[in-house]
Design an enzyme around this catalytic site. Structure first.
Site, mmCIF file in Angstrom:
data_model
loop_
_atom_site.group_PDB
_atom_site.id
_atom_site.type_symbol
_atom_site.label_atom_id
_atom_site.label_comp_id
_atom_site.label_asym_id
_atom_site.label_seq_id
_atom_site.Cartn_x
_atom_site.Cartn_y
_atom_site.Cartn_z
ATOM 1 N N TRP A 151 48.007 30.782 30.634
ATOM 2 C CA TRP A 151 46.624 31.246 30.502
ATOM 3 C C TRP A 151 45.581 30.232 30.948
ATOM 4 O O TRP A 151 44.411 30.555 31.019
ATOM 5 C CB TRP A 151 46.323 31.660 29.056
ATOM 6 C CG TRP A 151 46.861 30.757 27.980
ATOM 7 C CD1 TRP A 151 47.966 31.003 27.218
ATOM 8 C CD2 TRP A 151 46.347 29.499 27.538
ATOM 9 N NE1 TRP A 151 48.173 29.967 26.342
ATOM 10 C CE2 TRP A 151 47.197 29.030 26.506
ATOM 11 C CE3 TRP A 151 45.260 28.713 27.916
ATOM 12 C CZ2 TRP A 151 46.995 27.814 25.846
ATOM 13 C CZ3 TRP A 151 45.059 27.500 27.270
ATOM 14 C CH2 TRP A 151 45.923 27.065 26.246
ATOM 15 N N ASN A 152 45.981 28.998 31.224
ATOM 16 C CA ASN A 152 44.915 28.002 31.412
ATOM 17 C C ASN A 152 44.203 28.093 32.760
ATOM 18 O O ASN A 152 43.013 27.810 32.822
ATOM 19 C CB ASN A 152 45.424 26.592 31.112
ATOM 20 C CG ASN A 152 46.547 26.179 32.005
ATOM 21 O OD1 ASN A 152 47.297 27.016 32.475
ATOM 22 N ND2 ASN A 152 46.672 24.895 32.254
ATOM 23 N N LYS A 175 53.539 38.617 36.176
ATOM 24 C CA LYS A 175 53.313 38.834 34.738
ATOM 25 C C LYS A 175 52.338 37.748 34.280
ATOM 26 O O LYS A 175 52.730 36.595 34.066
ATOM 27 C CB LYS A 175 54.651 38.757 33.997
ATOM 28 C CG LYS A 175 54.590 38.375 32.536
ATOM 29 C CD LYS A 175 53.956 39.431 31.651
ATOM 30 C CE LYS A 175 53.850 38.893 30.221
ATOM 31 N NZ LYS A 175 52.595 38.159 29.992
ATOM 32 N N GLY A 228 54.580 27.577 32.307
ATOM 33 C CA GLY A 228 54.314 27.744 30.890
ATOM 34 C C GLY A 228 54.964 26.630 30.094
ATOM 35 O O GLY A 228 55.267 25.564 30.638
ATOM 36 N N GLU A 250 57.678 25.230 36.075
ATOM 37 C CA GLU A 250 56.521 24.324 35.961
ATOM 38 C C GLU A 250 56.160 24.286 34.487
ATOM 39 O O GLU A 250 55.539 25.222 33.976
ATOM 40 C CB GLU A 250 55.351 24.863 36.780
ATOM 41 C CG GLU A 250 55.545 24.793 38.271
ATOM 42 C CD GLU A 250 55.550 23.374 38.812
ATOM 43 O OE1 GLU A 250 55.223 22.430 38.068
ATOM 44 O OE2 GLU A 250 55.901 23.218 39.987
ATOM 45 N N LEU A 251 56.556 23.243 33.806
ATOM 46 C CA LEU A 251 56.458 23.234 32.351
ATOM 47 C C LEU A 251 55.414 22.233 31.860
ATOM 48 O O LEU A 251 54.585 21.777 32.619
ATOM 49 C CB LEU A 251 57.842 22.962 31.760
ATOM 50 C CG LEU A 251 58.944 23.873 32.335
ATOM 51 C CD1 LEU A 251 60.301 23.511 31.781
ATOM 52 C CD2 LEU A 251 58.636 25.334 32.083
ATOM 53 N N CYS A 284 48.162 21.138 32.042
ATOM 54 C CA CYS A 284 49.538 20.634 31.934
ATOM 55 C C CYS A 284 49.581 19.145 32.261
ATOM 56 O O CYS A 284 50.441 18.431 31.779
ATOM 57 C CB CYS A 284 50.445 21.422 32.857
ATOM 58 S SG CYS A 284 49.813 21.554 34.530
ATOM 59 N N GLU A 385 53.571 17.883 23.327
ATOM 60 C CA GLU A 385 52.388 18.362 24.044
ATOM 61 C C GLU A 385 51.445 19.095 23.083
ATOM 62 O O GLU A 385 51.854 20.035 22.416
ATOM 63 C CB GLU A 385 52.815 19.317 25.160
ATOM 64 C CG GLU A 385 51.656 19.752 26.021
ATOM 65 C CD GLU A 385 52.073 20.757 27.089
ATOM 66 O OE1 GLU A 385 52.832 21.682 26.777
ATOM 67 O OE2 GLU A 385 51.614 20.596 28.233
HETATM 68 P P1 NDP Z 1 53.925 30.109 27.289
HETATM 69 O O1 NDP Z 1 55.222 29.485 27.608
HETATM 70 O O2 NDP Z 1 53.674 30.556 25.916
HETATM 71 O O3 NDP Z 1 53.685 31.395 28.207
HETATM 72 C C1 NDP Z 1 53.716 31.323 29.613
HETATM 73 C C2 NDP Z 1 53.956 32.701 30.182
HETATM 74 O O4 NDP Z 1 55.261 33.137 29.807
HETATM 75 C C3 NDP Z 1 53.008 33.771 29.657
HETATM 76 O O5 NDP Z 1 52.714 34.678 30.685
HETATM 77 C C4 NDP Z 1 53.827 34.431 28.578
HETATM 78 O O6 NDP Z 1 53.402 35.720 28.280
HETATM 79 C C5 NDP Z 1 55.196 34.429 29.228
HETATM 80 N N1 NDP Z 1 56.322 34.600 28.322
HETATM 81 C C6 NDP Z 1 56.391 34.361 26.992
HETATM 82 N N2 NDP Z 1 57.638 34.617 26.539
HETATM 83 C C7 NDP Z 1 58.367 35.032 27.593
HETATM 84 C C8 NDP Z 1 59.727 35.428 27.767
HETATM 85 N N3 NDP Z 1 60.600 35.444 26.763
HETATM 86 N N4 NDP Z 1 60.127 35.790 28.991
HETATM 87 C C9 NDP Z 1 59.289 35.761 30.034
HETATM 88 N N5 NDP Z 1 57.985 35.393 29.933
HETATM 89 C C10 NDP Z 1 57.536 35.030 28.724
HETATM 90 O O7 NDP Z 1 52.822 29.092 27.780
HETATM 91 P P2 NDP Z 1 51.256 29.187 27.613
HETATM 92 O O8 NDP Z 1 50.773 30.454 28.223
HETATM 93 O O9 NDP Z 1 50.919 28.894 26.200
HETATM 94 O O10 NDP Z 1 50.751 28.022 28.566
HETATM 95 C C11 NDP Z 1 50.664 26.699 28.156
HETATM 96 C C12 NDP Z 1 51.861 25.926 28.669
HETATM 97 O O11 NDP Z 1 51.940 26.033 30.083
HETATM 98 C C13 NDP Z 1 51.761 24.438 28.374
HETATM 99 O O12 NDP Z 1 53.010 23.942 27.959
HETATM 100 C C14 NDP Z 1 51.404 23.847 29.725
HETATM 101 O O13 NDP Z 1 51.758 22.510 29.887
HETATM 102 C C15 NDP Z 1 52.138 24.734 30.652
HETATM 103 N N6 NDP Z 1 51.567 24.650 31.999
HETATM 104 C C16 NDP Z 1 52.293 24.029 32.972
HETATM 105 C C17 NDP Z 1 51.763 23.862 34.238
HETATM 106 C C18 NDP Z 1 52.558 23.232 35.330
HETATM 107 O O14 NDP Z 1 52.226 23.466 36.485
HETATM 108 N N7 NDP Z 1 53.576 22.444 35.069
HETATM 109 C C19 NDP Z 1 50.397 24.329 34.560
HETATM 110 C C20 NDP Z 1 49.750 24.984 33.468
HETATM 111 C C21 NDP Z 1 50.322 25.129 32.228
HETATM 112 P P3 NDP Z 1 52.483 35.971 26.967
HETATM 113 O O15 NDP Z 1 51.276 35.121 27.130
HETATM 114 O O16 NDP Z 1 52.198 37.399 27.067
HETATM 115 O O17 NDP Z 1 53.305 35.584 25.784
#
Ligand code: NDP
Length: 492
Positions: A151-152, A175, A228, A250-251, A284, A385
């Site tokens: 979402w960021n 998604k 995420g 990308e975590l 991130c 984090e």
């Molecule tokens: P989440 O891991 O909670 O969610 C990321 C995405 O995954 C959302 O679209 C979410 O949907 C979806 N999702 C959740 N559960 C599942 C599943 N079981 N199967 C498939 N998809 C799923 O992360 P956040 O949205 O809270 O984002 C923050 C995180 O993202 C932080 O850890 C941050 O560091 C990381 N990030 C990494 C970046 C990078 O480039 N390395 C850049 C930006 C952020 P829903 O929201 O509907 O649950």
């Protein structure tokens, strides 16, 4: 109240279940839109549409140059609508209009760059060791890609995935996060306007836990590109492994920002502040561990906190605001929870340390910029984090100790080094375990420069030429130009 349908096979549609869910504006904490709540049926419809577009539709007949032209057009349309899209992103995630406008102005470059790359992916002729054969390679699209974004920075993260995937000739099911779906659904209107055939880009909205597994376990999906948290990344990896999908992860991160006494201290203070307080720490690559050399520690903390205290918090739509709200209520609670953890662990609170309410912050989910000193690298506040405006300051003696502390973490997304010693800059950039190292700067990214994590921050690269390879598979073609058919029981 605005209502956003999903986008499947070139049409905006309701969820199969007919359900909707609410989207909140973080500045007010109030519902501003409703989004179609997809489930496994919608996920299946979208993947089938993407698979048809990949195998039967006009997309598969386009030349790489034609794909590139469509992408160029898409870039132009994003540039045209940058302000409108930026405002929707602010409604969704509460980030500053100044930051989102900057991102939206930059996003077209992804579509131009990868659109330009589409027709420059050349195979090779292999100078074979066998007579009578001609052998060459082809780069082919990997197939249907599921792109899952956080979402960021929804549209920027989507550009990281969509631009190389389309350039490679893949079709995509997006998604977006349940918290920030609207901007992706507005963006996809531009995909349609640019002339992409139905099914090439689809958007399925809903809750990750419901829709996600139906996408990441779907047999017709070839690749999952995910941004995420590492916890969700692990779950997706497991789901994808069952059907042997390729994955890009990308975590999260817990990035060290290392300041040596020989650095330009003014620049380093600006770098440290922007590393953790820009976007209210919801990036991130946040420089959430500030490593300070002993001799500059005290004056650095004093000056950094003095600067951070001047940051204006409030309405993200105002160009004067410097720190906006936290994007979601669960995230707001999580950040406050980590502040409590740090206090209990014995870190010293140098500034902030609680929610911010009233005044320009109104009813929104605001957290004060927070700095903890006396942090030990073993503390949870130094290892986990937070994804919020919370900085952990750690002291070090010399280069060896700085490296040991910086690398003693399970993440490896980014790292910053501040020094005026060129030799040290090279040594540190070589030995820091992170996918990106910034020297005397922080948080710089470009569509041209590969981005991705080491260690638990993930694998696979986005941006730069390397990114398109993530969406291609390599085929080797053998043509018999006159080799005799010999003994069939002997391998050629
Ligand atoms: P989440 O891991 O909670 O969610 C990321 C995405 O995954 C959302 O679209 C979410 O949907 C979806 N999702 C959740 N559960 C599942 C599943 N079981 N199967 C498939 N998809 C799923 O992360 P956040 O949205 O809270 O984002 C923050 C995180 O993202 C932080 O850890 C941050 O560091 C990381 N990030 C990494 C970046 C990078 O480039 N390395 C850049 C930006 C952020 P829903 O929201 O509907 O649950």
């Amino acid at each position: 109240m605005k209502k956003y349908q999903m986008y499947i096979d070139g049409k905006f549609v309701d969820a199969a279940s007919g359900k909707w869910f609410d989207s909140y504006y973080p500045f007010t904490g109030k519902v501003w839109a409703q989004v179609a709540q997809g489930d496994a049926q919608d996920a299946d419809r979208a993947v089938e549409a993407a698979h048809r577009a990949l195998t039967q539709g006009p997309w598969s007949q386009l030349t790489a140059s034609q794909r590139g032209l469509l992408m160029h057009k898409l870039g132009d349309l994003v540039a045209r609508d940058a302000r409108r899209l930026a405002e929707i992103e602010v409604q969704d995630n509460g980030k500053l209009i100044a930051e989102m406008q900057g991102q939206l102005n930059y996003i077209p470059q992804w579509y131009y760059y990868f659109g330009g790359l589409a027709d420059k992916i050349e195979g090779a002729v292999i100078p074979l060791d066998k007579k009578g054969y001609f052998n060459f390679t082809r780069h082919e699209p990997v197939g249907v890609v599921v792109a899952i974004t956080a979402w960021n920075s929804p549209l920027l993260l989507l550009a990281y995935k969509l631009a190389p995937a389309l350039a490679a000739g893949c079709t995509v099911v997006v998604k977006p996060s349940e918290f920030t779906s609207a901007s992706t659904l507005e963006f996809v209107k531009l995909v349609e306007e640019a002339g992409f055939p139905p099914g090439v880009v689809n958007v399925v909205t809903g809750f990750g836990k419901e829709v996600g597994p139906a996408l990441t376990g779907h047999p017709k999906v070839a690749k999952v590109s995910f941004t995420g948290s590492d916890a969700t990344g692990r779950a997706i990896n497991e789901a994808a492994a069952k059907t042997l999908k390729r994955v890009t992860m990308e975590l999260g991160g817990k990035s060290p920002n290392v300041v040596f006494a020989d650095a330009n201290i003014d620049d380093a203070i600006n770098g440290a502040v922007s590393g953790i307080f820009a976007a209210a720490g919801q990036t991130c690559i946040a420089g959430s561990r500030l490593l300070l050399q002993e001799s500059v520690h005290d004056q650095f903390v004093e000056r950094l906190t003095a600067l951070a205290k001047t940051a204006r918090m409030g309405d993200p739509m105002s160009m004067q605001t410097q720190i906006g709200p936290i994007a979601t209520q669960p995230q707001y609670q999580k950040v406050l929870g980590y502040i409590d953890i740090a206090k209990k662990e014995g870190a010293a609170l140098a500034m902030g340390g609680s929610a911010a309410a009233g005044g320009e912050c109104g009813e929104g989910w605001f957290v004060q910029p927070t700095v903890f000193t006396g942090v030990k690298n073993s503390m949870r506040i130094a290892q986990e984090e937070v994804f919020g405006p919370v900085l952990s300051v750690i002291k070090f003696k010399d280069e060896e100790e700085a490296l040991a502390i910086a690398n003693d973490v399970r993440f490896g997304l980014g790292a910053g080094v501040w020094t005026s010693d060129i030799g040290r800059a090279f040594r540190m950039s070589e030995r820091l375990q992170a996918g990106t190292v910034w020297v005397n700067t922080y948080r710089a990214v470009s569509y041209m420069s590969p981005f991705g994590g080491y260690k638990d921050s993930g694998f696979g690269k986005e941006n730069g030429i390397a990114a398109i390879r993530e969406y291609l598979q390599l085929k080797s073609v053998w043509i018999n130009t006159g080799a005799a058919t010999a003994n069939p029981f002997v391998m050629r």
